[in-house]
Design an enzyme around this catalytic site. Sequence first.
Site, PDB file in Angstrom:
ATOM      1  CG  ASN A  35      -3.009  16.655 -18.683  1.00 33.75           C
ATOM      2  OD1 ASN A  35      -1.766  15.912 -18.625  1.00 33.75           O
ATOM      3  ND2 ASN A  35      -3.684  16.707 -17.673  1.00 33.75           N
ATOM      4  CD  GLU A  39       5.323  17.015 -21.920  1.00 38.75           C
ATOM      5  OE1 GLU A  39       4.504  18.040 -21.150  1.00 38.75           O
ATOM      6  OE2 GLU A  39       5.057  15.863 -21.621  1.00 38.75           O
ATOM      7  CE  LYS A  43       4.442  17.594 -13.022  1.00 36.96           C
ATOM      8  NZ  LYS A  43       4.531  16.601 -14.285  1.00 36.96           N
ATOM      9  NE  ARG A  57      -0.494  16.855 -11.304  1.00 35.29           N
ATOM     10  CZ  ARG A  57       0.500  15.997 -10.985  1.00 35.29           C
ATOM     11  NH1 ARG A  57       0.032  16.488  -9.500  1.00 35.29           N
ATOM     12  NH2 ARG A  57       1.242  15.785 -11.239  1.00 35.29           N
ATOM     13  CG  HIS A  86       4.624  11.483 -23.919  1.00 31.86           C
ATOM     14  ND1 HIS A  86       3.174  11.357 -23.925  1.00 31.86           N
ATOM     15  CD2 HIS A  86       5.254  12.909 -23.174  1.00 31.86           C
ATOM     16  CE1 HIS A  86       2.521  12.218 -22.868  1.00 31.86           C
ATOM     17  NE2 HIS A  86       4.233  12.792 -22.424  1.00 31.86           N
ATOM     18  CE  LYS A 101      -1.316  12.884 -14.336  1.00 29.04           C
ATOM     19  NZ  LYS A 101      -1.520  14.434 -15.434  1.00 29.04           N
ATOM     20  CG  HIS A 116      -1.920  10.718 -23.225  1.00 31.31           C
ATOM     21  ND1 HIS A 116      -2.524  11.360 -22.335  1.00 31.31           N
ATOM     22  CD2 HIS A 116      -0.821  11.124 -23.138  1.00 31.31           C
ATOM     23  CE1 HIS A 116      -1.489  11.368 -21.504  1.00 31.31           C
ATOM     24  NE2 HIS A 116      -1.123  11.432 -22.439  1.00 31.31           N
ATOM     25  NE  ARG A 156      -4.303  -1.707   2.344  1.00 31.29           N
ATOM     26  CZ  ARG A 156      -4.085  -3.205   2.937  1.00 31.29           C
ATOM     27  NH1 ARG A 156      -3.306  -3.104   3.935  1.00 31.29           N
ATOM     28  NH2 ARG A 156      -5.006  -3.880   2.525  1.00 31.29           N
ATOM     29  CD  GLU A 215      -4.875  16.355 -14.039  1.00 31.98           C
ATOM     30  OE1 GLU A 215      -5.108  16.375 -15.033  1.00 31.98           O
ATOM     31  OE2 GLU A 215      -3.443  15.400 -14.139  1.00 31.98           O
ATOM     32  CG  HIS A 224      -0.031  16.134 -21.906  1.00 30.81           C
ATOM     33  ND1 HIS A 224       0.579  17.203 -22.182  1.00 30.81           N
ATOM     34  CD2 HIS A 224       0.708  15.212 -21.722  1.00 30.81           C
ATOM     35  CE1 HIS A 224       1.327  16.917 -21.964  1.00 30.81           C
ATOM     36  NE2 HIS A 224       2.306  15.927 -21.854  1.00 30.81           N
TER      37      HIS A 224
END
Length: 367
Positions: free
Chosen positions: A248, A188, A230, A244, A273, A146, A255, A124, A240, A251
């Site tokens: 993206n 980026e 960031k 935040r 990417h 993330k 994606h 965990r 997010e 993105h």
Amino acid sequence: MSAARTVAVGGAVPYSIEIGPGLLDDGARLAAHARGRHALLLSDSHVAPLYAARVEAALRAARPDLRIAAHVMPAGESHKTLASFAAAIDALAALGATRDATVYALGGGVVGDLAGFAAACWMRGVDCVQLPTTLLAMVDSSVGGKTAVDIPQGKNLVGAFHPPRAVFADTGALRTLPARELRAGLAEVAKYGAIRDPLFFQWLEAEREALLAGDDRVLAEAIARSCEHKAGIVERDPLEKGERALLNLGHTFGHAIEAEQGYAGVGSDALNHGEAVAVGMVLAARLSAALGMAPDEDTVRLGRLLHALGLPIRLPAGLAPEALLARMRLDKKNLAGRLRLVLWRGIGRAEVVPDVDEARVLELLAD
């Protein structure tokens, strides 16, 4: 070793990002974040032969009592899967890792995402120290916590928020980075100027040749300024829920391109990417202009910078607009089944736009 620059990430789980040459050999710094006796060094088949032995030797010299196991996964986005995640979990089990164990993620974004997810799930949650070796990972995926793996339906759909205990961006590692991967990282970097900092965008335009040439001073400055942006956003919005999402920009489109192309494997012609994000940012800017939100000249300026940085700015041939739109519908930012995109009002002024008309997106993709 030169003094490292430090960027602090605050919030509920504060940590630091250290940026500079020689950090992978600084065992005292790396080992300071290992609370227990077990450490898993997770890397991939490209990076491990270059740096894994050095990192392990540095850790052992600083902490002779540390039990270290190395786990090497195949390189490439196509291996950021549940199967690779299971293999990492098996490696932690074989090590006998306890709840105070540390996972060291040595590699690019794929390694960082997968190692972070494994650390989030083992017992965990155990500590993860990010050791990014690509520019893209240094300015983006290693920061913010993330973590995720891909599934055939889409990118990063299975994951968890799990902030790292520390990030060490050794700029010396960029000397072994293939030129294509350096350019991917610059996408980026450009994103930070595009979403919130026109002066940084202008600086990138002026320094584009030095960036492409791998100038140490200029790259370190670009990494530090990107991480500062960031870090500030992550501190204010760790899960997010709001601001935040601006990170993206491009993105959702990017994606979708990656998923539809089956993710870029080693030596693949598919967009990686950073390349997909570059195309996605231009598409987002074009859509913003088409919706009357932003001036056309800012779209042209963005495309000019990305092209000068050696990045693609047009959709690859052979991708069906309807298929891309179907991928975009699975994006995590969407709410109540409605398309929610990061668009902009121009350079430095990004915003989240809810309930975007799918017909306008389809028209854009078909153009």
